[in-house]
Design a protein around this motif. Structure first.
Motif, PDB file in Angstrom:
ATOM      1  N   ASP A 320       0.812  -1.222   0.000  1.00 33.61           N
ATOM      2  CA  ASP A 320       0.000   0.000   0.000  1.00 33.61           C
ATOM      3  C   ASP A 320       0.843   1.270   0.000  1.00 33.61           C
ATOM      4  O   ASP A 320       0.299   2.369  -0.153  1.00 33.61           O
ATOM      5  CB  ASP A 320      -0.916   0.020   1.229  1.00 33.61           C
ATOM      6  CG  ASP A 320      -2.005  -1.042   1.159  1.00 33.61           C
ATOM      7  OD1 ASP A 320      -2.404  -1.409   0.038  1.00 33.61           O
ATOM      8  OD2 ASP A 320      -2.424  -1.515   2.228  1.00 33.61           O
ATOM      9  N   SER A 321       2.159   1.129   0.174  1.00 31.26           N
ATOM     10  CA  SER A 321       3.016   2.310   0.296  1.00 31.26           C
ATOM     11  C   SER A 321       3.859   2.577  -0.932  1.00 31.26           C
ATOM     12  O   SER A 321       4.445   3.651  -1.060  1.00 31.26           O
ATOM     13  CB  SER A 321       3.946   2.153   1.509  1.00 31.26           C
ATOM     14  OG  SER A 321       3.201   1.956   2.696  1.00 31.26           O
ATOM     15  N   LEU A 322       3.949   1.615  -1.825  1.00 30.80           N
ATOM     16  CA  LEU A 322       4.760   1.752  -3.031  1.00 30.80           C
ATOM     17  C   LEU A 322       3.878   1.630  -4.270  1.00 30.80           C
ATOM     18  O   LEU A 322       2.816   0.998  -4.226  1.00 30.80           O
ATOM     19  CB  LEU A 322       5.853   0.680  -3.058  1.00 30.80           C
ATOM     20  CG  LEU A 322       6.880   0.722  -1.918  1.00 30.80           C
ATOM     21  CD1 LEU A 322       7.851  -0.445  -2.042  1.00 30.80           C
ATOM     22  CD2 LEU A 322       7.629   2.045  -1.891  1.00 30.80           C
ATOM     23  N   VAL A 355      12.409  13.405   2.039  1.00 31.43           N
ATOM     24  CA  VAL A 355      12.909  14.139   3.204  1.00 31.43           C
ATOM     25  C   VAL A 355      11.952  15.268   3.579  1.00 31.43           C
ATOM     26  O   VAL A 355      11.742  15.557   4.766  1.00 31.43           O
ATOM     27  CB  VAL A 355      14.326  14.666   2.925  1.00 31.43           C
ATOM     28  CG1 VAL A 355      14.802  15.589   4.036  1.00 31.43           C
ATOM     29  CG2 VAL A 355      15.299  13.501   2.757  1.00 31.43           C
ATOM     30  N   SER A 356      11.347  15.901   2.578  1.00 33.92           N
ATOM     31  CA  SER A 356      10.369  16.953   2.873  1.00 33.92           C
ATOM     32  C   SER A 356       9.139  16.396   3.592  1.00 33.92           C
ATOM     33  O   SER A 356       8.432  17.131   4.281  1.00 33.92           O
ATOM     34  CB  SER A 356       9.949  17.671   1.585  1.00 33.92           C
ATOM     35  OG  SER A 356       9.120  16.836   0.791  1.00 33.92           O
ATOM     36  N   GLU A 357       8.912  15.088   3.434  1.00 30.00           N
ATOM     37  CA  GLU A 357       7.819  14.409   4.142  1.00 30.00           C
ATOM     38  C   GLU A 357       8.298  13.767   5.441  1.00 30.00           C
ATOM     39  O   GLU A 357       7.578  12.985   6.067  1.00 30.00           O
ATOM     40  CB  GLU A 357       7.197  13.340   3.239  1.00 30.00           C
ATOM     41  CG  GLU A 357       6.545  13.868   1.982  1.00 30.00           C
ATOM     42  CD  GLU A 357       5.217  14.566   2.253  1.00 30.00           C
ATOM     43  OE1 GLU A 357       4.655  14.356   3.353  1.00 30.00           O
ATOM     44  OE2 GLU A 357       4.766  15.326   1.382  1.00 30.00           O
ATOM     45  N   SER A 358       9.541  14.088   5.829  1.00 33.30           N
ATOM     46  CA  SER A 358      10.145  13.581   7.071  1.00 33.30           C
ATOM     47  C   SER A 358      10.271  12.061   7.091  1.00 33.30           C
ATOM     48  O   SER A 358       9.989  11.389   8.096  1.00 33.30           O
ATOM     49  CB  SER A 358       9.363  14.067   8.300  1.00 33.30           C
ATOM     50  OG  SER A 358       9.460  15.460   8.428  1.00 33.30           O
ATOM     51  N   GLU A 391       4.122   4.499  10.513  1.00 34.27           N
ATOM     52  CA  GLU A 391       4.054   5.916  10.157  1.00 34.27           C
ATOM     53  C   GLU A 391       5.017   6.232   9.021  1.00 34.27           C
ATOM     54  O   GLU A 391       4.696   7.014   8.106  1.00 34.27           O
ATOM     55  CB  GLU A 391       4.371   6.773  11.375  1.00 34.27           C
ATOM     56  CG  GLU A 391       4.460   8.276  11.103  1.00 34.27           C
ATOM     57  CD  GLU A 391       3.188   8.883  10.529  1.00 34.27           C
ATOM     58  OE1 GLU A 391       3.265   9.965   9.911  1.00 34.27           O
ATOM     59  OE2 GLU A 391       2.098   8.275  10.691  1.00 34.27           O
ATOM     60  N   GLY A 392       6.211   5.636   9.047  1.00 38.28           N
ATOM     61  CA  GLY A 392       7.142   5.835   7.950  1.00 38.28           C
ATOM     62  C   GLY A 392       6.592   5.331   6.631  1.00 38.28           C
ATOM     63  O   GLY A 392       6.753   5.974   5.582  1.00 38.28           O
ATOM     64  N   LEU A 393       5.903   4.213   6.659  1.00 41.82           N
ATOM     65  CA  LEU A 393       5.265   3.688   5.448  1.00 41.82           C
ATOM     66  C   LEU A 393       4.182   4.631   4.945  1.00 41.82           C
ATOM     67  O   LEU A 393       4.021   4.832   3.733  1.00 41.82           O
ATOM     68  CB  LEU A 393       4.686   2.304   5.734  1.00 41.82           C
ATOM     69  CG  LEU A 393       5.707   1.180   5.897  1.00 41.82           C
ATOM     70  CD1 LEU A 393       5.069  -0.033   6.563  1.00 41.82           C
ATOM     71  CD2 LEU A 393       6.296   0.787   4.549  1.00 41.82           C
ATOM     72  N   ARG A 394       3.429   5.224   5.886  1.00 38.18           N
ATOM     73  CA  ARG A 394       2.395   6.189   5.476  1.00 38.18           C
ATOM     74  C   ARG A 394       3.036   7.377   4.767  1.00 38.18           C
ATOM     75  O   ARG A 394       2.512   7.851   3.740  1.00 38.18           O
ATOM     76  CB  ARG A 394       1.604   6.661   6.694  1.00 38.18           C
ATOM     77  CG  ARG A 394       0.413   7.552   6.354  1.00 38.18           C
ATOM     78  CD  ARG A 394      -0.117   8.262   7.578  1.00 38.18           C
ATOM     79  NE  ARG A 394       0.831   9.238   8.096  1.00 38.18           N
ATOM     80  CZ  ARG A 394       1.050  10.431   7.550  1.00 38.18           C
ATOM     81  NH1 ARG A 394       0.414  10.798   6.443  1.00 38.18           N
ATOM     82  NH2 ARG A 394       1.922  11.258   8.098  1.00 38.18           N
ATOM     83  N   ARG A 395       4.168   7.827   5.269  1.00 37.81           N
ATOM     84  CA  ARG A 395       4.852   8.956   4.639  1.00 37.81           C
ATOM     85  C   ARG A 395       5.430   8.552   3.280  1.00 37.81           C
ATOM     86  O   ARG A 395       5.434   9.365   2.337  1.00 37.81           O
ATOM     87  CB  ARG A 395       5.954   9.474   5.565  1.00 37.81           C
ATOM     88  CG  ARG A 395       5.421  10.032   6.886  1.00 37.81           C
ATOM     89  CD  ARG A 395       6.545  10.472   7.818  1.00 37.81           C
ATOM     90  NE  ARG A 395       6.039  10.795   9.144  1.00 37.81           N
ATOM     91  CZ  ARG A 395       6.795  11.214  10.162  1.00 37.81           C
ATOM     92  NH1 ARG A 395       8.097  11.382   9.983  1.00 37.81           N
ATOM     93  NH2 ARG A 395       6.260  11.464  11.342  1.00 37.81           N
TER      94      ARG A 395
END
Length: 401
Positions: A320-322, A355-358, A391-395
């Protein structure tokens, strides 16, 4: 008449060595410096989870050696390493199927130093070195500093292609082959035992050194342990085995080891004398005390269980993240998942947006000694807990989808 003295100017400084100018820094270190903000969820580093260090056990080992033998712990040591630690390491290696004595080992300042010592002892400028494609980044740096000509060996999901290796050895006459056959960095793949035997056969028949780097092998989540290449028939006298406490005890100790045949081991000892005399005595004695009084295998098993759970969280969230069409390797252990984005996407170009999405990752292109794959990226799944991973996957989804 006034005579004017010529204006004196400072002479230019002598230039850096050509190799220092030609070899760049580590892209991973550069990314970690840029993404050091606490709000960034960082899939980029290969950092063990600090919350899982056995800090109490390590501290107790240091206290014991400093209280009981301060004069020895704070003194110079032998270049090859403290006998107690080498004996303990030899026992661990022998128990895993490779007969080893203390005199077969040098204790190094991390396995990275072992690689540097080997380059010093083996590689002349212009020598050909074979590496996996893609390859551990710091190995590429070491061989570049040594002035080697680095040639990639074709690989598939099982690692090095033995037939391609045989052809390259015949054509290129390389000095050595460098490989991380278990939970490879960056791909996470593991070379099956049949493939290891075939690689060893090529090395024995063709007269090739194998440098087998095994920093991750103990971090297995599932399946059976695969014997080292060094343990394959005829390979022990052709293979240098590197290991490390960085991933199983603590990287800050900077403790690794190098196992090699006699003449090469002696050459590496001379190289180490020139580099740093010896690995810090107190760290070696503390590690030896830890191995004598604690159950390192039980600790590693606990760490591997947690890492396996974190791998599963990452893998469950990747679909779901890629973007559709992405592919990745499911590792059976280690620290990394290797991803290839769909054709036309460039992981390097997308990093700034990430990186802009942290959130951060390592683009895969720098890992290639040959033609880089711009679609590739490496994700480390062990440093963060499950909630941070999700959370990292969501970003990541906001970057790629």
């Amino acid at each position: 008449m006034t005579i004017h003295e010529p204006v004196r100017t400072a002479a230019d400084q002598p230039p850096l060595a050509a190799r220092a100018s030609a070899v760049g820094g580590s892209p991973v270190r550069d990314i970690l410096a840029v993404t050091a903000r606490p709000e960034v969820i960082n899939f980029a580093g290969g950092l063990p989870a600090p919350g899982l260090f056995d800090s109490e056990g390590v501290a107790a080992a240091f206290r014991a050696v400093l209280e009981e033998m301060p004069e020895r712990a704070l003194q110079y040591s032998t270049t090859e390493g403290e006998p107690a630690l080498r004996e303990a390491l030899a026992g661990r290696i022998a128990a895993r199927g490779l007969p080893t004595g203390a005199d077969d080992l040098i204790v190094t300042s991390g396995s990275q130093q072992g690689l540097s010592l080997l380059a010093t002892a083996l590689v002349e400028p212009g020598d050909t070195v074979l590496v996996e494609d893609p390859c551990y980044l710091a190995a590429l740096q070491v061989f570049a500093f040594a002035g080697a000509r680095v040639v990639p060996v074709p690989c598939d999901d099982d690692g090095i292609d033995p037939a391609a290796l045989d052809a390259l050895v015949a054509a290129e006459r390389p000095k050595l082959l460098y490989t991380v056959p278990t939970f490879q960095n960056p791909t996470g793949r593991t070379m099956p035992v049949e493939r290891r035997a075939a690689v060893a056969e090529v090395a024995v028949r063709r007269g090739l050194w194998i440098v087998e780097d095994d920093p991750y092998g103990e971090l297995r989540f599932e399946g059976e342990r695969v014997p080292w290449i060094a343990a394959q028939e005829g390979a022990a006298e052709r293979t240098v085995l590197l290991g490390s406490f960085s991933k199983v005890m603590a990287p800050g100790l900077r403790l690794g080891w190098l196992r090699a045949p006699g003449a090469l081991l002696r050459a590496c000892a001379v190289a180490k004398q020139a580099a740093d005399l010896h690995t810090p005595t107190v760290n070696q004695l503390a590690a030896a005390r830890y191995l004598a009084e604690r159950d390192l295998d039980a600790h590693v098993a606990r760490v591997a269980t947690v890492y396996g759970e974190r791998r599963d969280v990452l893998l469950a969230g990747l679909p779901d993240s890629l973007p559709e069409g992405s592919r990745w390797v499911r590792p059976s252990g280690g620290m990394f998942v290797w991803v290839r984005l769909p054709s036309g996407m460039d992981a390097g170009e997308l990093l700034a947006r990430a990186v802009s999405e942290s959130v951060a990752y390592v683009p895969g292109a720098p890992f290639f000694a040959g033609v880089p794959d711009a679609r590739a990226m490496r994700l480390c799944f062990v440093t963060q807990g499950p909630d941070e991973l999700r959370e990292g996957l969501r970003r990541l989804r906001s970057v790629f989808c």
